[in-house]
Design a protein around this motif. Structure first.
Motif, short mmCIF file in Angstrom:
data_model
loop_
_atom_site.label_atom_id
_atom_site.label_comp_id
_atom_site.label_asym_id
_atom_site.label_seq_id
_atom_site.Cartn_x
_atom_site.Cartn_y
_atom_site.Cartn_z
N LEU A 132 0.77 -1.13 -0.05
CA LEU A 132 -0.04 0.07 0.29
C LEU A 132 0.98 1.33 -0.03
N ALA A 133 1.84 1.31 0.72
CA ALA A 133 2.87 2.46 0.98
C ALA A 133 4.25 1.86 0.83
N ALA A 134 5.17 2.80 0.61
CA ALA A 134 6.60 2.60 0.85
C ALA A 134 7.16 2.50 1.98
N ASP A 135 6.64 3.14 2.94
CA ASP A 135 7.09 3.00 4.37
C ASP A 135 6.08 3.03 5.52
N GLY A 136 6.42 3.16 6.62
CA GLY A 136 5.29 3.34 7.59
C GLY A 136 4.52 1.96 7.83
N PRO A 137 3.51 2.21 8.83
CA PRO A 137 2.60 1.26 9.12
C PRO A 137 1.98 0.53 7.68
N GLU A 138 1.47 1.60 6.81
CA GLU A 138 0.87 0.99 5.56
C GLU A 138 2.06 0.14 4.56
N TYR A 139 3.24 0.13 4.84
CA TYR A 139 4.07 -0.81 4.27
C TYR A 139 3.67 -2.09 4.38
N GLN A 140 3.20 -2.37 5.66
CA GLN A 140 3.05 -3.75 5.89
C GLN A 140 1.65 -4.35 5.42
N VAL A 141 1.04 -3.39 4.71
CA VAL A 141 -0.38 -3.76 4.12
C VAL A 141 0.04 -4.04 2.73
N ILE A 142 -0.18 -5.27 2.32
CA ILE A 142 0.05 -6.17 1.22
C ILE A 142 -1.55 -6.14 0.35
N LEU A 143 -1.38 -5.41 -0.72
CA LEU A 143 -2.67 -5.13 -1.55
C LEU A 143 -3.11 -6.42 -2.28
N ALA A 144 -1.94 -6.79 -3.10
CA ALA A 144 -2.09 -8.12 -3.67
C ALA A 144 -0.66 -8.84 -3.51
N SER A 145 -0.68 -10.06 -3.76
CA SER A 145 0.61 -11.06 -3.92
C SER A 145 0.58 -12.32 -4.52
N GLY A 146 1.46 -13.03 -4.88
CA GLY A 146 1.57 -14.34 -5.43
C GLY A 146 2.85 -14.91 -5.62
N ASN A 147 3.02 -16.30 -5.44
CA ASN A 147 4.13 -17.02 -5.66
C ASN A 147 4.43 -17.18 -7.07
N VAL A 148 5.60 -17.18 -7.55
CA VAL A 148 5.90 -17.40 -8.82
C VAL A 148 7.06 -18.42 -9.05
N GLY A 149 7.19 -18.54 -10.31
CA GLY A 149 8.45 -19.83 -10.70
C GLY A 149 7.86 -21.04 -9.87
N MET A 150 8.76 -21.72 -9.28
CA MET A 150 8.54 -23.08 -8.92
C MET A 150 7.40 -23.06 -7.75
N ASN A 151 7.20 -21.97 -7.32
CA ASN A 151 6.14 -21.74 -6.15
C ASN A 151 4.74 -21.29 -6.55
N GLN A 152 4.64 -21.30 -7.90
CA GLN A 152 3.17 -20.97 -8.46
C GLN A 152 2.11 -21.73 -7.52
N THR A 153 1.01 -20.63 -7.27
CA THR A 153 -0.11 -21.02 -6.37
C THR A 153 -1.32 -20.83 -7.10
N ASN A 154 -2.31 -21.56 -7.11
CA ASN A 154 -3.42 -21.37 -7.57
C ASN A 154 -4.58 -20.92 -6.66
N ALA A 155 -5.66 -20.53 -7.02
CA ALA A 155 -6.69 -19.79 -5.93
C ALA A 155 -6.90 -20.64 -4.86
N GLU A 156 -7.19 -21.77 -5.00
CA GLU A 156 -7.35 -22.72 -3.91
C GLU A 156 -6.22 -22.95 -2.76
N GLY A 157 -5.14 -22.85 -3.42
CA GLY A 157 -3.84 -23.21 -2.38
C GLY A 157 -3.27 -21.68 -1.83
N PHE A 158 -4.00 -20.43 -2.18
CA PHE A 158 -3.41 -19.18 -1.67
C PHE A 158 -4.18 -19.10 -0.36
N ASP A 159 -3.38 -18.65 0.74
CA ASP A 159 -4.03 -18.21 2.25
C ASP A 159 -3.33 -17.00 2.30
N ARG A 160 -4.26 -15.86 2.30
CA ARG A 160 -3.56 -14.43 2.71
C ARG A 160 -3.18 -14.57 4.18
N SER A 161 -3.78 -15.23 5.06
CA SER A 161 -3.40 -15.31 6.55
C SER A 161 -2.01 -15.70 6.81
#
Length: 170
Positions: A132-161
């Motif tokens: 969400l932001a470059a620094d401060g507490p909002e830096y810890q807010v991840i808007l979107a993420s995903g594994n790439v390469g050998m770690n590729q994850t599908n929707a069923e395998g993704f757990d944002r927690s």
């Protein structure tokens, strides 16, 4: 010290980025899903296209509420999967523009000096996080993420927690 290192990472990331012409691209592409990773409703895709010179073009396109041209979301390619605590930044990617919800980065070398090409990308042990932001507490807010390469994850395998806090150093 962390701010100095983070500043260096950002400078390194911008120096590795440039625009590419369509003639510089091959037909080799990989696409990865980026999943909603917080209460903010953003998801999207990361398309990686091989360049004729062996480099890679990273194209991110988010889906969500567009913002204004002056706001951007810091974006990093990290080593390891999204569950890895303090995952080291492999490359600073161009920030996602909140008005267009997109970014484009040309990359050929990682923070540890490793050359990354299309074949190595397929087996790369990493993930992407859009903050969400470059620094401060909002830096810890991840808007979107995903594994790439050998770690590729599908929707069923993704757990944002299970998304771990980001590391800012090499």
């Amino acid at each position: 010290m962390r701010k100095l290192i983070f500043g260096f990472v950002i400078l390194l990331g911008f120096s590795a980025c440039s625009e590419s012409d369509p003639e510089e691209l091959t037909n080799n592409k990989i696409e990865y899903q980026l999943f909603q990773s917080s209460d903010f409703n953003y998801s999207g895709t990361l398309e990686i296209v091989e360049m004729v010179n062996g480099g890679l073009e990273f194209n991110i396109k988010l889906v969500g509420a567009a913002g204004n041209e002056a706001t951007s979301f810091p974006t990093h390619l990290h080593f390891g999967n999204y569950e890895q605590p303090e995952a080291v930044i492999a490359a600073v990617l161009q920030p996602v523009n909140s008005a267009t919800l997109s970014s484009k980065t040309v990359l050929s070398e990682l923070s540890d000096g490793t050359k990354l090409d299309f074949e190595k990308m397929k087996t790369f042990d990493g993930h992407v996080k859009i903050h969400l932001a470059a620094d401060g507490p909002e830096y810890q807010v991840i808007l979107a993420s995903g594994n790439v390469g050998m770690n590729q994850t599908n929707a069923e395998g993704f757990d944002r927690s299970k998304i771990a806090v980001c590391g800012n150093s090499f």
